[in-house]
Design an enzyme around this catalytic site. Sequence first.
Site, short mmCIF file in Angstrom:
data_model
loop_
_atom_site.label_atom_id
_atom_site.label_comp_id
_atom_site.label_asym_id
_atom_site.label_seq_id
_atom_site.Cartn_x
_atom_site.Cartn_y
_atom_site.Cartn_z
NE ARG A 75 -3.28 -31.60 -6.30
CZ ARG A 75 -3.21 -30.87 -5.21
NH1 ARG A 75 -3.56 -29.60 -5.23
NH2 ARG A 75 -2.80 -31.38 -4.07
CG ASP A 213 -12.25 -41.65 15.90
OD1 ASP A 213 -11.60 -42.71 15.82
OD2 ASP A 213 -12.09 -40.82 16.81
CG HIS A 214 -9.04 -45.64 12.19
ND1 HIS A 214 -8.31 -44.54 12.52
CD2 HIS A 214 -8.30 -46.70 12.62
CE1 HIS A 214 -7.18 -44.91 13.11
NE2 HIS A 214 -7.16 -46.23 13.19
CE LYS A 218 -8.33 -49.19 15.82
NZ LYS A 218 -7.33 -49.85 15.02
CD GLU A 252 0.37 -45.34 16.75
OE1 GLU A 252 0.40 -45.79 15.60
OE2 GLU A 252 0.27 -44.13 17.00
CG HIS A 276 -8.14 -42.28 17.22
ND1 HIS A 276 -9.09 -42.18 16.24
CD2 HIS A 276 -6.94 -42.19 16.58
CE1 HIS A 276 -8.48 -42.04 15.06
NE2 HIS A 276 -7.19 -42.04 15.26
CE LYS A 381 -1.40 -51.31 16.25
NZ LYS A 381 -1.53 -49.86 16.08
C1 BG6 Z 1 -4.25 -42.33 13.08
C2 BG6 Z 1 -3.09 -41.46 13.44
O1 BG6 Z 1 -5.45 -41.64 13.24
O2 BG6 Z 1 -4.26 -43.49 13.91
C3 BG6 Z 1 -1.78 -42.21 13.32
O3 BG6 Z 1 -3.06 -40.31 12.59
C4 BG6 Z 1 -1.83 -43.48 14.13
O4 BG6 Z 1 -0.69 -41.41 13.73
C5 BG6 Z 1 -3.10 -44.28 13.80
O5 BG6 Z 1 -0.68 -44.24 13.85
C6 BG6 Z 1 -3.25 -45.45 14.76
O6 BG6 Z 1 -4.26 -46.28 14.29
P1 BG6 Z 1 -4.27 -47.82 14.65
O7 BG6 Z 1 -5.53 -48.32 14.05
O8 BG6 Z 1 -3.03 -48.41 14.08
O9 BG6 Z 1 -4.25 -47.88 16.15
#
Ligand code: BG6
Length: 525
Positions: A75, A213-214, A218, A252, A276, A381
């Site tokens: 937008r 799902d990132h 990894k 984290e 995750h 972390k």
């Molecule tokens: C995301 C969450 O999917 O993953 C965040 O929405 C989180 O809240 C993040 O901080 C963590 O990802 P990474 O790669 O930093 O462990």
Amino acid sequence: MSETAAPPVSKAAADGQAVNPLRAGLESDRITDPCTMVFFGASGDLFKRMLLPALYNLRLTDILPSGFAIVGYSRTKFTDQEFRDYCKQSVDQFSRSGPAKEPMWSDFADRISYITGEFTDTSDYNQLKTKVAENDDKFGTKGNVLFYLSTPPQVFPTIIREIKSFGLDPKSNTKGWTRIIIEKPFGTDLDSARSLQAEVEKVFDESQVYRIDHYLGKEPVQDIMALRFANMIFEPIWNRRYIDGVQITAAETLGVEQRGGYYDHAGALRDMIQNHVMNLLALVAMEPPASADADAIRNEKYKVLSAVRPFGTEDVAQRSARGQYGPGVIDGQAVVGYRQEQDVAPDSNTETYAAVKLYVDNWRWAGIPFYLRSGKRLARKVSEIAVRFAPIPQRLFGERTDEIEPNVLVMKIQPDEGVTLRFNAKVPGPKNHIRGVNMDFNYGTGFGIESAPAYERLIGDAIRGDATLFTRWDAVQRAWEIVMPVLDVWLNTKDSTFPNYAAGSQGPPTSDHLLGVDGHAWRRI
Ligand code: BG6
């Protein structure tokens, strides 16, 4: 004499540079298909910080072929040139390869365009349709189109419907493929996930849907399967006879930053555990797949989740724990508590820490606890999976006061990427003292190569049509089914102890009982 053919000479070796022996003879990464990529929500933070730098680096490393085009759709008002400038800033600021380089940047930027558009009830999609056709003629994208949904999740269903009504859906594409990447969260509970899926199914076949799902992108997460199934030594002991517990941690130090508005309606169980951490559980507990095919792997992952013992409302208290951070200290800096964060309700009942104890009720894992935890504003972390082995059957060594620790195999996902095996060794000397020692492997120093960010790998895979690292609907649905009873109890009962852990600490002491009753303890974060 060996008859084995010599490995092909790499470019580095031919140039006379030293080659890391662990990487000698590797083929280059697979190139992707030509395509137009359409990013809905292109003016958002994710596109700027992650997606565009990932695309640029895919091109820089020749994984993305020259036949590609990028269309931003949002937008926010931008002309094509303004959007290209915005993209350049994103690369300059966030690319892992440093600021944009010429002549690559100019060629890359020529393929970027932008549509200022509404998501709903609009003919702006007509412009998009025209742009996709133009790109195909101009850049030779072979009719292939990849949509990427990175808007707020509320508009996912609308965009999917409009894709169909404007004839941009896979069935209307007679020339190439059409796929869609859907960002998380896929629903906010079981019902909303099912409604979203119902919309997706009206337009896309499951094989065209890439739920991201990132964590799966990894490198060390992909290494879980390699460790388990490219080695002989682990599989015979990877079961209830030799393993007595598994701890999965995603901790984290960050708080909710500017995302309080989203997070206060989500919480740690939805934000991290349902997706995750549940994916990590599936990878560590799955059976060997019949092949490396995406669906063979995803079938096995689904079977793990389907064997997870459901929560009854009555055992939520015994098998789960929640927490919320109060003020504290992170890296020497004082930080505010969760309830003082921007866009968070001052009496919020949202958990910023969640832990659950799960059982996978199948032959391999019957009776073995899997402890899952995730939280914000913790001491460090760290994401890791720690597999603890059973105690030795009979003590032969060690002086009376020596503790014979159980063996632990730790798969380290971040920030360290590697594997550590903890085992016992005799301390040199005339006495029989025994101490626990570590054997360490670090992927970065071992292979002498930096892992690409997760989004780079995942976008490349979606363009290649490899869905292995994306979550299939059956697994998403099952993960929601597992967490729903806990979510329901947590939503309906206010936790009067909140905030119950200080920022920068190990998390709420109330989560210790999950493991204490089994003779386990959380690993130090
Ligand atoms: C995301 C969450 O999917 O993953 C965040 O929405 C989180 O809240 C993040 O901080 C963590 O990802 P990474 O790669 O930093 O462990």
